[in-house]
Structure formats: C-alpha cells, structure tokens
Design a protein around this motif. Structure first.
Motif, PDB file in Angstrom:
ATOM      1  N   GLY A   8       0.811  -1.196   0.000  1.00  0.00           N
ATOM      2  CA  GLY A   8       0.000   0.000   0.000  1.00  0.00           C
ATOM      3  C   GLY A   8       0.849   1.252   0.000  1.00  0.00           C
ATOM      4  O   GLY A   8       2.073   1.193  -0.080  1.00  0.00           O
ATOM      5  N   THR A 175     -10.948  -4.071   3.651  1.00  0.00           N
ATOM      6  CA  THR A 175     -11.092  -4.465   2.252  1.00  0.00           C
ATOM      7  C   THR A 175     -10.178  -3.598   1.386  1.00  0.00           C
ATOM      8  O   THR A 175      -9.678  -2.555   1.819  1.00  0.00           O
ATOM      9  CB  THR A 175     -12.537  -4.277   1.770  1.00  0.00           C
ATOM     10  OG1 THR A 175     -12.832  -2.864   1.719  1.00  0.00           O
ATOM     11  CG2 THR A 175     -13.520  -4.962   2.713  1.00  0.00           C
ATOM     12  N   ARG A 176      -9.983  -4.031   0.142  1.00  0.00           N
ATOM     13  CA  ARG A 176      -9.172  -3.234  -0.788  1.00  0.00           C
ATOM     14  C   ARG A 176      -9.777  -1.849  -0.982  1.00  0.00           C
ATOM     15  O   ARG A 176      -9.067  -0.843  -1.084  1.00  0.00           O
ATOM     16  CB  ARG A 176      -9.056  -3.948  -2.128  1.00  0.00           C
ATOM     17  CG  ARG A 176      -8.175  -3.213  -3.137  1.00  0.00           C
ATOM     18  CD  ARG A 176      -8.113  -3.975  -4.451  1.00  0.00           C
ATOM     19  NE  ARG A 176      -7.467  -5.257  -4.269  1.00  0.00           N
ATOM     20  CZ  ARG A 176      -6.154  -5.440  -4.303  1.00  0.00           C
ATOM     21  NH1 ARG A 176      -5.352  -4.406  -4.491  1.00  0.00           N
ATOM     22  NH2 ARG A 176      -5.638  -6.644  -4.149  1.00  0.00           N
ATOM     23  N   GLU A 180      -8.156   2.004  -0.725  1.00  0.00           N
ATOM     24  CA  GLU A 180      -8.239   2.928  -1.847  1.00  0.00           C
ATOM     25  C   GLU A 180      -8.918   4.233  -1.453  1.00  0.00           C
ATOM     26  O   GLU A 180      -8.526   5.317  -1.891  1.00  0.00           O
ATOM     27  CB  GLU A 180      -8.997   2.275  -2.994  1.00  0.00           C
ATOM     28  CG  GLU A 180      -8.244   1.117  -3.641  1.00  0.00           C
ATOM     29  CD  GLU A 180      -9.096   0.382  -4.651  1.00  0.00           C
ATOM     30  OE1 GLU A 180     -10.324   0.656  -4.712  1.00  0.00           O
ATOM     31  OE2 GLU A 180      -8.546  -0.476  -5.374  1.00  0.00           O
TER      32      GLU A 180
END
Length: 274
Positions: A8, A175-176, A180
C-alpha cells in the motif's frame, strides 16, 4: 502498517495526500464548519472543544513545551499554543503540514510559539528532556507503540509530564476499497496496544471512550462535505472529489453500524493502571 510491507501507500505518501486536501477550499470549509478551525483537515478531535479539555490536562503554564506527534496540518498544534501559552512543536511525515498550518487563525494568535518539522513521529529527533507533553491525536494507528513510547518517554520533563494518544479503529476486516478510499490501512486493523505499551513503560494509564462524540462529528463532517460535492468535483476533479466524500462516508457508516470506536489514553509517569 502501510508501505512496502503491505503493497500500500507509504506513510509519507498518505500524509502528503491528506495535507494536500487542505488547500482545497471546499474541504477546508467543510472541516471548519463541522469541527472548528483547529481540526481543519483532520479525522481527529472528538469535539470542537477538545483543545480546551486537552489544554486543561496538559497545563497552562507559559513555559510548557508540547510535541504534537503526527500533527497533520497543524491545527491542534496551533490551538494548544493559543489556548495555553505553551510552545508547541508539530511533527509530521508530510512536508506540507507546516505550510498549511501557518494559515490557521490560531497560528496567528500564537505567533512565535508554534513551529513544525518533518520526521518520523515514533523517532523524534530532539534532545532528551525537551518536552512536557506529547499528544498524538488520530495518528497512532500507523505506529509501533513500544518504539514510540520508549522514545517519547526520553523526551519528557517537568513536574507533570504526560503522553496523550487518541486513536480510532474500525471493528471489521479491511477491504481493498477501504485502502483505496481512506489511504489509512492501520485504521481497519487491530488497534495497536498503546495503553499496554505505556503501562509496561511505567506510566499510569487512564482510558476514556470518545466514540459517541466522534460519531457526531463524523456525521457533521459528512453532511458538510456532501453539500459541497459539486465544488469538490470542480476543485479536485470528479473522481478525487467523489472519493474524498466516500472516505468520510465509510467512517460515518461504520459508526452507524457500531463497528467504530475512538478512545483517549492519558498516561503519566507512575507505574500503575487505573
């Protein structure tokens, strides 16, 4: 933790992203409306009067020196200096913090008593015995508590030294999309054991629950941003403007679902836990 270990964004990238938002007029206006100028641009501060309550704990002596660890855009740093007469130093990984902070009204009230520096909040580059207090408001989930506490302990001096950590966590797997949107991987992970690390280091530790007040602030912030969505899209671009609103919506929805908590940890040298 963020960065190469997780694939990340790094801490510096996250800090620079959030600091850059504060030069977006619609965001700045929304934060000031919802949280007060001292918290412009920060998911911090459970209530607009938090600087007053924190100042009361840290003391109001003009000789007090405070290190705001992970200061973000510096609103709290300036507010503490303005309300207490102390000297306040803001430390943040993002170089934009000092530039943005100087625009705050509180910084003008405390001119000559507020400064900012770039660096790792867990490893401050200051001489031992430099500060009377170290608040870390809304940035502790990026850090290793044991390392930070050890280094901050060496910085403390004075008759009533203190460390104050305010930290949030979301009580579900990340979660992704969370990464984001919020760019804050640690916010969704298990809450770092700050109170345990402080206790082991010989501090008396007091924990307060700020969840209800924080939920109310997040509701106000989301509403203020939603009213400005056209301006957000215009000033940031359609995608980034919508993403910023969505990031705050995640926090609002987690509060509504009862999956988000916020605590304040006040630690003073002693050796027992209460």
């Amino acid at each position: 933790m963020t960065g190469a270990a997780t694939g990340g964004p790094s801490m510096v990238e996250i800090a620079e992203e959030w600091d850059s938002y504060q030069e977006i007029p619609a965001i700045d206006e929304a934060y000031e409306e919802a949280l007060g100028d001292q918290f412009a641009g920060r998911f911090s501060g459970a209530t607009p009067d938090y600087p007053e309550r924190l100042a009361a704990r840290l003391g109001r002596a003009s000789g007090t020196r405070v290190l705001d660890a992970g200061c973000g855009t510096g609103g709290l740093t300036a507010a503490l200096a303005a309300r207490t007469g102390c000297e306040a130093v803001g430390l943040d990984a993002g170089p934009a913090a000092g530039r943005v902070a100087r625009t705050r009204p509180a910084a003008r009230e405390a001119v000559g008593r507020v400064s900012h520096t770039v660096g790792d909040m867990t490893k401050p580059d200051f001489p031992a015995g430099s500060f009377d207090a170290v608040p870390a408001i809304g940035s502790g989930y990026w850090s290793d508590p044991a390392t930070a506490v050890r280094n901050w302990r060496a910085l403390l001096r004075g008759d009533a030294p203190a460390i104050v950590v305010v930290i949030s966590r979301i009580l579900r797997p990340q979660t992704r999309r969370d990464v984001e949107l919020a760019l804050q991987a640690g916010l969704f992970e298990s809450c770092p054991d700050w109170d345990g690390a402080l206790f082991v280091a010989g501090f008396d530790v007091e924990v307060r629950d700020l969840t209800a007040a924080d939920a109310a602030c997040v509701e106000r912030l989301h509403a203020a941003l939603a009213r400005r969505l056209p301006q957000l899209r215009e000033q940031m671009g359609p995608e980034r403007g919508a993403r910023h609103l969505a990031a705050v919506e995640v926090l609002r929805d987690e509060h509504r679902a009862g999956r988000m908590s916020r605590i304040e940890i006040v630690a003073t040298p002693g050796g027992g836990r209460r």
